[in-house]
Write an enzyme that holds these catalytic residues in place. Structure first.
Site, PDB file in Angstrom:
ATOM      1  N   LYS A  35       0.850  -1.202   0.000  1.00 37.08           N
ATOM      2  CA  LYS A  35       0.000   0.000   0.000  1.00 37.08           C
ATOM      3  C   LYS A  35       0.879   1.243   0.000  1.00 37.08           C
ATOM      4  CE  LYS A  35      -3.603   0.394   2.824  1.00 37.08           C
ATOM      5  NZ  LYS A  35      -4.403   0.588   4.062  1.00 37.08           N
ATOM      6  N   LYS A  91      -7.175  -6.171  -2.419  1.00 34.51           N
ATOM      7  CA  LYS A  91      -8.141  -5.433  -1.582  1.00 34.51           C
ATOM      8  C   LYS A  91      -8.604  -4.215  -2.370  1.00 34.51           C
ATOM      9  CE  LYS A  91      -6.454  -4.441   2.489  1.00 34.51           C
ATOM     10  NZ  LYS A  91      -5.348  -3.880   3.317  1.00 34.51           N
TER      11      LYS A  91
END
Ligand SMILES: O=C[C@H](O)COP(=O)(O)O
Length: 232
Positions: A35, A91
């Site tokens: 991320k 995700k």
């Protein structure tokens, strides 16, 4: 979900590059999450960076965030961009109640829907996520303004979300400016994982570097949690 035991809560650590992935692996992360903390709550990293993170994660499970799309069609494109990176889970942000029209999930990679705490998700949102084909669901905070997950949602609501995920066979996760002290209460709810970035960085600055001492302490505290199946 095949890889993550429902009786054991894993430590998810969000990392921005391969060096942080190696650090997280060595100090006890159970799930290493690619991320970009400089790009909001769910900033996606370039595919080549995700590939390098997967390589540096060794035998640990990996995930990668794919962004915050506005609809199913945009979500499909975001997911497709990272589908070839070798990451175990993807995700993607998903609004509670959003129609799944246009959503095409990539073949062979489980996708986790990320619901934002600010939108007030609840257990009743889970059946639609399962029907749309998601393999997991988690709650995170969008604002990253210092408020923690439990400042938005009370424990009973988080418990019902985790229970609903279990009932529908979905992996569940809880995150959102968590601190080490959140671990006992949240782990007791039986999610598949607890997700951290800021709480494991120096000075709790999620855009700063990960602190190996905090990662190790989080892993130690999670390991001390009695698995649900063994709890009285
Ligand atoms: O998925 C977990 C997130 O990266 C959590 O980030 P945060 O702890 O800074 O809110």
């Amino acid at each position: 979900m095949p890889d993550i035991s429902p009786s054991r809560v894993r430590l998810l650590v969000s990392v921005r590059d391969a060096a942080e992935a190696a650090l997280a692996r060595v100090h006890g992360a159970g799930l290493i999450d690619a991320k970009d903390p400089d790009r909001g709550a769910l900033g996606a990293l370039p595919p080549e960076t995700v590939r390098a993170i997967v390589a540096a994660s060794g035998d640990r499970l990996t995930s990668a965030v794919a962004g915050e799309p506005h609809d199913g069609q945009e979500a499909s494109a975001c997911l497709a961009a990272l589908a070839g990176t070798g990451v175990r889970y993807l995700k993607i942000a998903w609004a509670p109640g959003r129609a799944a029209a246009g959503l095409m999930l990539p073949a062979g990679i489980p996708v986790i829907a990320v619901l934002f705490a600010e939108d007030g998700p609840e257990g009743a949102d889970v059946p639609a996520l399962a029907a749309a084909g998601f393999s997991g669901a988690m709650i995170d905070t969008k604002g990253k303004d210092g408020r923690r997950l439990t400042d938005h949602l009370p424990l009973p609501r988080l418990a019902s979300f985790a229970a609903s995920c279990r009932a529908h066979g979905l992996l569940s996760g809880l995150a959102g400016s968590l601190s080490l002290d959140d671990i006992p209460d949240l782990a007791a709810l039986g999610p598949g994982y607890l997700g951290f970035r800021g709480g494991l960085c120096a000075q709790a600055d999620r855009k700063g570097g990960l602190d190996p001492v905090r990662i190790a302490e989080a892993a130690r505290r999670l390991a001390a949690v009695v698995p649900r199946s063994e709890a009285a």
